[in-house]
Write a protein that holds these residues in place. Sequence first.
Motif, short mmCIF file in Angstrom:
data_model
loop_
_atom_site.label_atom_id
_atom_site.label_comp_id
_atom_site.label_asym_id
_atom_site.label_seq_id
_atom_site.Cartn_x
_atom_site.Cartn_y
_atom_site.Cartn_z
N UNK A 32 52.94 47.20 29.42
CA UNK A 32 52.21 46.32 30.34
C UNK A 32 52.30 46.82 31.78
N UNK A 33 53.20 47.77 32.04
CA UNK A 33 53.39 48.25 33.40
C UNK A 33 52.22 49.04 33.95
N UNK A 34 51.34 49.52 33.10
CA UNK A 34 50.17 50.26 33.57
C UNK A 34 50.45 51.74 33.73
N UNK A 35 49.49 52.43 34.33
CA UNK A 35 49.57 53.89 34.44
C UNK A 35 50.67 54.35 35.37
N UNK A 36 51.17 53.50 36.25
CA UNK A 36 52.25 53.89 37.15
C UNK A 36 53.57 54.10 36.41
N UNK A 150 53.57 48.00 42.27
CA UNK A 150 53.52 46.59 42.67
C UNK A 150 52.28 46.30 43.51
N UNK A 151 52.02 47.19 44.45
CA UNK A 151 50.87 47.00 45.32
C UNK A 151 49.57 47.03 44.53
N UNK A 152 49.42 48.05 43.66
CA UNK A 152 48.19 48.14 42.88
C UNK A 152 48.05 46.96 41.92
N UNK A 153 49.17 46.50 41.38
CA UNK A 153 49.12 45.34 40.48
C UNK A 153 48.70 44.08 41.21
N UNK A 154 49.23 43.88 42.41
CA UNK A 154 48.85 42.70 43.18
C UNK A 154 47.40 42.78 43.65
N UNK A 155 46.95 43.99 43.99
CA UNK A 155 45.54 44.16 44.36
C UNK A 155 44.64 43.77 43.20
N UNK A 156 45.03 44.22 42.00
CA UNK A 156 44.27 43.87 40.81
C UNK A 156 44.26 42.36 40.60
N UNK A 164 36.81 35.40 40.13
CA UNK A 164 36.80 34.24 39.25
C UNK A 164 36.20 33.04 39.96
N UNK A 165 35.30 32.37 39.32
CA UNK A 165 34.69 31.15 39.86
C UNK A 165 35.38 29.94 39.27
N UNK A 166 35.74 29.02 40.13
CA UNK A 166 36.42 27.83 39.67
C UNK A 166 37.91 28.06 39.54
N UNK A 167 38.52 27.35 38.62
CA UNK A 167 39.98 27.47 38.42
C UNK A 167 40.34 28.84 37.87
N UNK A 168 41.41 29.38 38.41
CA UNK A 168 41.86 30.71 37.99
C UNK A 168 42.81 30.56 36.80
N UNK A 169 42.51 31.29 35.73
CA UNK A 169 43.34 31.24 34.53
C UNK A 169 44.57 32.12 34.72
N UNK A 170 45.75 31.61 34.38
CA UNK A 170 46.95 32.45 34.46
C UNK A 170 46.85 33.70 33.60
N UNK A 171 46.16 33.60 32.50
CA UNK A 171 45.99 34.75 31.62
C UNK A 171 45.23 35.86 32.30
N UNK A 177 50.13 40.88 37.34
CA UNK A 177 51.50 40.46 37.64
C UNK A 177 52.50 41.28 36.84
N UNK A 178 52.20 41.54 35.58
CA UNK A 178 53.06 42.38 34.77
C UNK A 178 53.23 43.76 35.40
N UNK A 179 52.12 44.35 35.78
CA UNK A 179 52.17 45.69 36.37
C UNK A 179 53.01 45.68 37.64
#
Length: 228
Positions: A32-36, A150-156, A164-171, A177-179
């Motif tokens: 889940x950490x991504x390419x980094x 961390x920075x790239x994950x938060x940017x994402x 996202x329109x309306x309520x933001x889904x945690x999913x 956040x994982x990254x």
Amino acid sequence: MQILNIILASLAQEVPVEEVIEQVSVLDLLFKGGYMMVPILLLSLVGIYVFVERLLTIKDAAKTPEAFMSSIKQMVLQGNISEAVKLCQSTATPIARMVEKGIARIGSPLKSIEASIENVGKIEIYKLEKNLSLLATISGAAPMIGFLGTVTGMIQAFISIAQEEGAVSPKLLSSGIYEAMITTAAGLFVGILTYLAYNYLVTRVGKLIHGMEYTSIDFIDLLQEPQK
């Protein structure tokens, strides 16, 4: 947040919580950490290789027999130079190579012998410290790469919020956040271990260098004994 959703889902399906949590393994978290995570993993492998290789090299360099110098003293004082050289060649340690160079220079001025021993000592120190700077680089680079993740994950995550329109889904935010969290933790983990490994090896090299310096002084004193 995702773990909380899993727990709630397990309760709804009447599945034991422990069984569901166990499904989230460490390997899954790393993916889940991504390419980094790729450069962090590569740095960890390089760090392990350098540490093991340097540790074995330093251990071999420190295997000078305790009776080595006493045997050399006895042979030199008896004029048995060829046997002293053979003993140095069979020992094959930095200290033995320094002493061998000094024995080969016997008959030259004392300053010349001392300079030749010092030159060999510098070469041996360079061999002992080889690639130690790489460990120091890894100990600093791994956390920085983790912070970059961390920075790239938060940017994402923020991009997902903006789109996202309306309520933001945690999913929707979970991947970012994982990254962010995992790359930071992995980078710090690799950096801390590499930093400890670097300081341990530097300490071992420092002790070995002190032994080399003491031996060179002892050998120079030996050459002055017949003149007393």
